[in-house]
Design an enzyme around this catalytic site. Structure first.
Site, PDB file in Angstrom:
ATOM      1  CG  HIS A  99       7.793 -17.578 -22.752  1.00  0.00           C
ATOM      2  ND1 HIS A  99       8.806 -16.653 -22.606  1.00  0.00           N
ATOM      3  CD2 HIS A  99       8.083 -18.265 -23.875  1.00  0.00           C
ATOM      4  CE1 HIS A  99       9.672 -16.789 -23.606  1.00  0.00           C
ATOM      5  NE2 HIS A  99       9.242 -17.747 -24.398  1.00  0.00           N
ATOM      6  CE1 TYR A 111       5.684  -9.833 -17.536  1.00  0.00           C
ATOM      7  CE2 TYR A 111       5.028 -12.045 -18.216  1.00  0.00           C
ATOM      8  CZ  TYR A 111       5.795 -10.904 -18.401  1.00  0.00           C
ATOM      9  OH  TYR A 111       6.668 -10.835 -19.453  1.00  0.00           O
ATOM     10  CE1 TYR A 171       9.821  -9.845 -17.775  1.00  0.00           C
ATOM     11  CE2 TYR A 171       9.945  -7.450 -17.889  1.00  0.00           C
ATOM     12  CZ  TYR A 171       9.352  -8.643 -18.275  1.00  0.00           C
ATOM     13  OH  TYR A 171       8.289  -8.621 -19.138  1.00  0.00           O
ATOM     14  CE  LYS A 175      -0.270  -6.818 -17.104  1.00  0.00           C
ATOM     15  NZ  LYS A 175       0.142  -7.999 -17.855  1.00  0.00           N
TER      16      LYS A 175
HETATM   17  P1  RFL Z   1      -0.542   2.668 -31.628  1.00  0.00           P
HETATM   18  O1  RFL Z   1       0.118   1.355 -31.865  1.00  0.00           O
HETATM   19  O2  RFL Z   1       0.313   3.820 -31.292  1.00  0.00           O
HETATM   20  O3  RFL Z   1      -1.387   2.987 -32.940  1.00  0.00           O
HETATM   21  C1  RFL Z   1      -1.962   4.243 -33.167  1.00  0.00           C
HETATM   22  C2  RFL Z   1      -2.092   4.432 -34.657  1.00  0.00           C
HETATM   23  O4  RFL Z   1      -2.730   5.681 -34.907  1.00  0.00           O
HETATM   24  C3  RFL Z   1      -2.026   6.359 -35.939  1.00  0.00           C
HETATM   25  N1  RFL Z   1      -2.258   7.799 -35.786  1.00  0.00           N
HETATM   26  C4  RFL Z   1      -3.131   8.492 -36.556  1.00  0.00           C
HETATM   27  N2  RFL Z   1      -3.933   8.112 -37.544  1.00  0.00           N
HETATM   28  C5  RFL Z   1      -4.706   9.065 -38.128  1.00  0.00           C
HETATM   29  N3  RFL Z   1      -4.679  10.377 -37.744  1.00  0.00           N
HETATM   30  C6  RFL Z   1      -3.896  10.799 -36.757  1.00  0.00           C
HETATM   31  N4  RFL Z   1      -3.872  12.088 -36.391  1.00  0.00           N
HETATM   32  C7  RFL Z   1      -3.063   9.834 -36.110  1.00  0.00           C
HETATM   33  N5  RFL Z   1      -2.161   9.905 -35.086  1.00  0.00           N
HETATM   34  C8  RFL Z   1      -1.679   8.662 -34.920  1.00  0.00           C
HETATM   35  C9  RFL Z   1      -0.578   5.949 -35.738  1.00  0.00           C
HETATM   36  O5  RFL Z   1       0.211   6.125 -36.914  1.00  0.00           O
HETATM   37  C10 RFL Z   1      -0.745   4.489 -35.350  1.00  0.00           C
HETATM   38  O6  RFL Z   1      -0.725   3.637 -36.471  1.00  0.00           O
HETATM   39  O7  RFL Z   1      -1.654   2.571 -30.481  1.00  0.00           O
HETATM   40  P2  RFL Z   1      -2.660   1.379 -30.093  1.00  0.00           P
HETATM   41  O8  RFL Z   1      -3.306   0.802 -31.301  1.00  0.00           O
HETATM   42  O9  RFL Z   1      -3.449   1.903 -28.972  1.00  0.00           O
HETATM   43  O10 RFL Z   1      -1.699   0.205 -29.561  1.00  0.00           O
HETATM   44  C11 RFL Z   1      -0.997   0.341 -28.368  1.00  0.00           C
HETATM   45  C12 RFL Z   1       0.364  -0.333 -28.474  1.00  0.00           C
HETATM   46  O11 RFL Z   1       0.975  -0.020 -29.696  1.00  0.00           O
HETATM   47  C13 RFL Z   1       1.244   0.122 -27.327  1.00  0.00           C
HETATM   48  O12 RFL Z   1       0.548   0.094 -26.091  1.00  0.00           O
HETATM   49  C14 RFL Z   1       2.494  -0.703 -27.140  1.00  0.00           C
HETATM   50  O13 RFL Z   1       3.205  -0.923 -28.308  1.00  0.00           O
HETATM   51  C15 RFL Z   1       3.358   0.076 -26.129  1.00  0.00           C
HETATM   52  N6  RFL Z   1       4.725  -0.309 -26.221  1.00  0.00           N
HETATM   53  C16 RFL Z   1       5.051  -1.476 -25.664  1.00  0.00           C
HETATM   54  N7  RFL Z   1       4.094  -2.191 -25.009  1.00  0.00           N
HETATM   55  C17 RFL Z   1       4.395  -3.375 -24.471  1.00  0.00           C
HETATM   56  O14 RFL Z   1       3.502  -4.023 -23.910  1.00  0.00           O
HETATM   57  N8  RFL Z   1       5.696  -3.846 -24.561  1.00  0.00           N
HETATM   58  C18 RFL Z   1       6.681  -3.154 -25.228  1.00  0.00           C
HETATM   59  O15 RFL Z   1       7.799  -3.597 -25.328  1.00  0.00           O
HETATM   60  C19 RFL Z   1       6.389  -1.921 -25.796  1.00  0.00           C
HETATM   61  N9  RFL Z   1       7.325  -1.200 -26.444  1.00  0.00           N
HETATM   62  C20 RFL Z   1       5.680   0.485 -26.888  1.00  0.00           C
HETATM   63  C21 RFL Z   1       6.988   0.001 -27.002  1.00  0.00           C
HETATM   64  C22 RFL Z   1       5.368   1.736 -27.445  1.00  0.00           C
HETATM   65  C23 RFL Z   1       6.316   2.516 -28.092  1.00  0.00           C
HETATM   66  N10 RFL Z   1       5.931   3.818 -28.592  1.00  0.00           N
HETATM   67  C24 RFL Z   1       4.615   4.302 -28.376  1.00  0.00           C
HETATM   68  C25 RFL Z   1       6.734   4.719 -29.259  1.00  0.00           C
HETATM   69  C26 RFL Z   1       7.949   0.737 -27.670  1.00  0.00           C
HETATM   70  C27 RFL Z   1       7.628   1.989 -28.225  1.00  0.00           C
HETATM   71  C28 RFL Z   1       8.719   2.710 -28.946  1.00  0.00           C
HETATM   72  C1  PHB Z   2       9.516  -7.093 -25.787  1.00  0.00           C
HETATM   73  O1  PHB Z   2       9.760  -8.247 -26.153  1.00  0.00           O
HETATM   74  O2  PHB Z   2       9.647  -6.130 -26.547  1.00  0.00           O
HETATM   75  C2  PHB Z   2       9.088  -6.862 -24.394  1.00  0.00           C
HETATM   76  C3  PHB Z   2       8.801  -7.933 -23.575  1.00  0.00           C
HETATM   77  C4  PHB Z   2       8.407  -7.714 -22.259  1.00  0.00           C
HETATM   78  C5  PHB Z   2       8.293  -6.430 -21.783  1.00  0.00           C
HETATM   79  C6  PHB Z   2       8.568  -5.362 -22.606  1.00  0.00           C
HETATM   80  C7  PHB Z   2       8.967  -5.575 -23.907  1.00  0.00           C
HETATM   81  O3  PHB Z   2       7.949  -6.240 -20.487  1.00  0.00           O
END
Ligand code: RFL
Ligand code: PHB
Length: 389
Positions: free
Chosen positions: A72, A384, A200, A296
């Site tokens: 993109h 971004y 957005y 991020k």
């Molecule tokens: P993760 O992905 O949460 O992975 C952590 C892992 O640790 C495990 N865990 C354990 N394992 C052993 N013992 C324990 N006591 C444990 N406790 C937990 C968990 O099961 C898991 O597998 O963290 P990591 O690796 O730091 O990665 C970070 C990203 O996942 C996170 O920053 C993003 O996904 C945040 N996030 C989003 N970020 C974006 O940039 N765009 C998004 O659209 C976006 N949507 C989201 C999100 C995070 C969400 N969360 C946390 C619920 C949507 C959701 C719903």
């Molecule tokens: C997504 O595709 O889930 C997404 C993309 C951009 C964002 C947040 C979530 O800023």
């Protein structure tokens, strides 16, 4: 069991750290509390910064991303139906790649399968121990049997609700937090995206985001109150609400369908400092959370583990503790800038219960500035697509 680095958590941070260390001959064991399918089933982030994509290439796991990810060169901002394109490529000469976190995770798991790296799934009562001293270990239970992994270092990559940060003695760590009075209701649908780039949207009814996973799968979000429940939202209610927040052209061309996933994520800004205690290091969501508005979260997790991997390699190869001693301060500088950007994007685009007329006029003025000034747009584009590592 013995290893050099015991990694808690098999999310993107833990898996990528394992991969980067393995490329330098450093042995790791990953301990994950959930099953592999559960980890792969979580729908989360979708946008990779330029540098995150390069890091995946360097780690030897970028091939499918390059083949299937969507490049993109811009994004769209929409304010009360008024749409404006931000040309990332023209402004800062960089693009982003739309490639789901689920796919990144699958590629990293696949690479670990091939290399034979150890991962323990469905580990219960995972506990990091003795990391203040020189002989840390991680204890867990699997199928009723208790195991211990002796190691040199523990990497806490276990997300916001994980056990590692919580194991650090109170007083040794400071938490900074802002909880927003709303969340995002997200829907995944097998329909082509409404537009070629992300939209957005700010609207008096609340924020909306049109994103995608591929040319045939779309991801949409609407801002909802913190106490909303996903079950209260039928697909029709979601589509009506989304349409009402978009510009007329997008509302008209939106292709709806039966949702294949629907969930609510709360919005929060959080940083824990420092990110090291003795021989325990925190990385990714275990140490910080950003609201998803700036895309991020996953990118920060990647830059943390890049830095941590470099520091550990320096320790083993050159017997120098400089990298591990500097890790926390080094990554926190970048983390706080991403916190600022994510907070700012959130403030610009959401409706706040206490904003008042003045607050709303400030948001409009900010939008007009961004879309009317190259300097304003360039700052957005620079952040971004990702600040330098
Ligand atoms: P993760 O992905 O949460 O992975 C952590 C892992 O640790 C495990 N865990 C354990 N394992 C052993 N013992 C324990 N006591 C444990 N406790 C937990 C968990 O099961 C898991 O597998 O963290 P990591 O690796 O730091 O990665 C970070 C990203 O996942 C996170 O920053 C993003 O996904 C945040 N996030 C989003 N970020 C974006 O940039 N765009 C998004 O659209 C976006 N949507 C989201 C999100 C995070 C969400 N969360 C946390 C619920 C949507 C959701 C719903
Ligand atoms: C997504 O595709 O889930 C997404 C993309 C951009 C964002 C947040 C979530 O800023």
């Amino acid at each position: 069991m013995r290893t050099q680095v015991a990694i808690v958590g098999a999310g993107p941070a833990g898996l990528l750290l394992g991969r980067l260390l393995e490329r330098h001959g450093i042995d790791t064991v990953i301990v994950e509390q959930r099953s592999r399918d559960y980890v792969l089933g979580r729908i989360r982030a979708g946008v990779l910064e330029y540098a995150t994509a390069s890091l995946l290439d360097d780690a030897g796991v970028g091939a499918r991303m390059r083949a299937e990810g969507l490049v993109h060169h811009g994004l769209e901002l929409c304010f009360d139906g008024d749409r404006h394109r931000i040309d990332l490529q023209a402004l800062v000469g960089r693009h982003v790649i739309v490639y789901g976190q689920t796919e990144v995770t699958a590629d990293l798991m696949q690479a670990r399968d091939v290399s034979g790296g150890r991962i323990v799934y469905e580990a219960e009562d995972v506990t990091p121990l003795e990391f203040a001293g020189s002989q840390p270990h991680v204890r867990y239970t699997k199928d009723g049997i208790t195991h211990e992994i002796a190691c040199d270092f523990i990497a806490g990559c276990d997300g916001f609700h994980g056990v590692c940060r919580q194991s650090i003695p109170e007083g040794a760590i400071t938490n900074f937090e802002r909880v927003y009075p709303f969340g995002w209701l997200g829907v995944l649908v097998d329909q082509p995206p409404v537009a070629p780039e992300l939209i957005y949207a700010h609207h008096a009814r609340g924020f909306a985001l049109c994103s995608m996973r591929s040319l045939s799968r779309s991801r949409y979000y609407v801002q909802v109150a913190s106490d909303e429940r996903a079950e209260a939202w039928s697909d029709d209610r979601f589509w009506d609400e989304l349409r009402s927040r978009l510009d007329p052209e997008s509302a008209e061309s939106l292709r709806t369908g039966v949702s294949i996933e629907k969930s609510i994520a709360p919005l929060r800004s959080f940083v824990a400092e420092p990110m090291r205690f003795g021989r325990l290091f925190l990385a990714g969501d275990a140490a910080h959370i950003v609201p998803p508005t700036g895309a991020k979260g996953l990118n920060l997790a990647a830059s943390d583990v890049r830095c941590l991997a470099e520091a550990l390699v320096e320790f083993y190869d050159e017997k120098s503790p400089a990298g591990i001693d500097g890790y926390s301060a080094r990554v926190l500088r970048r983390i706080w800038k991403a916190e600022r950007f994510s907070w700012w994007m959130t403030s610009l685009l959401h409706t706040f219960p206490d904003a008042g007329d003045f607050g709303r006029r400030m948001q409009r003025a900010e939008f007009d500035y961004l879309t009317g000034s190259r300097a304003g747009a360039e700052s957005l584009a620079e952040n971004y697509t990702g600040l330098p590592l």
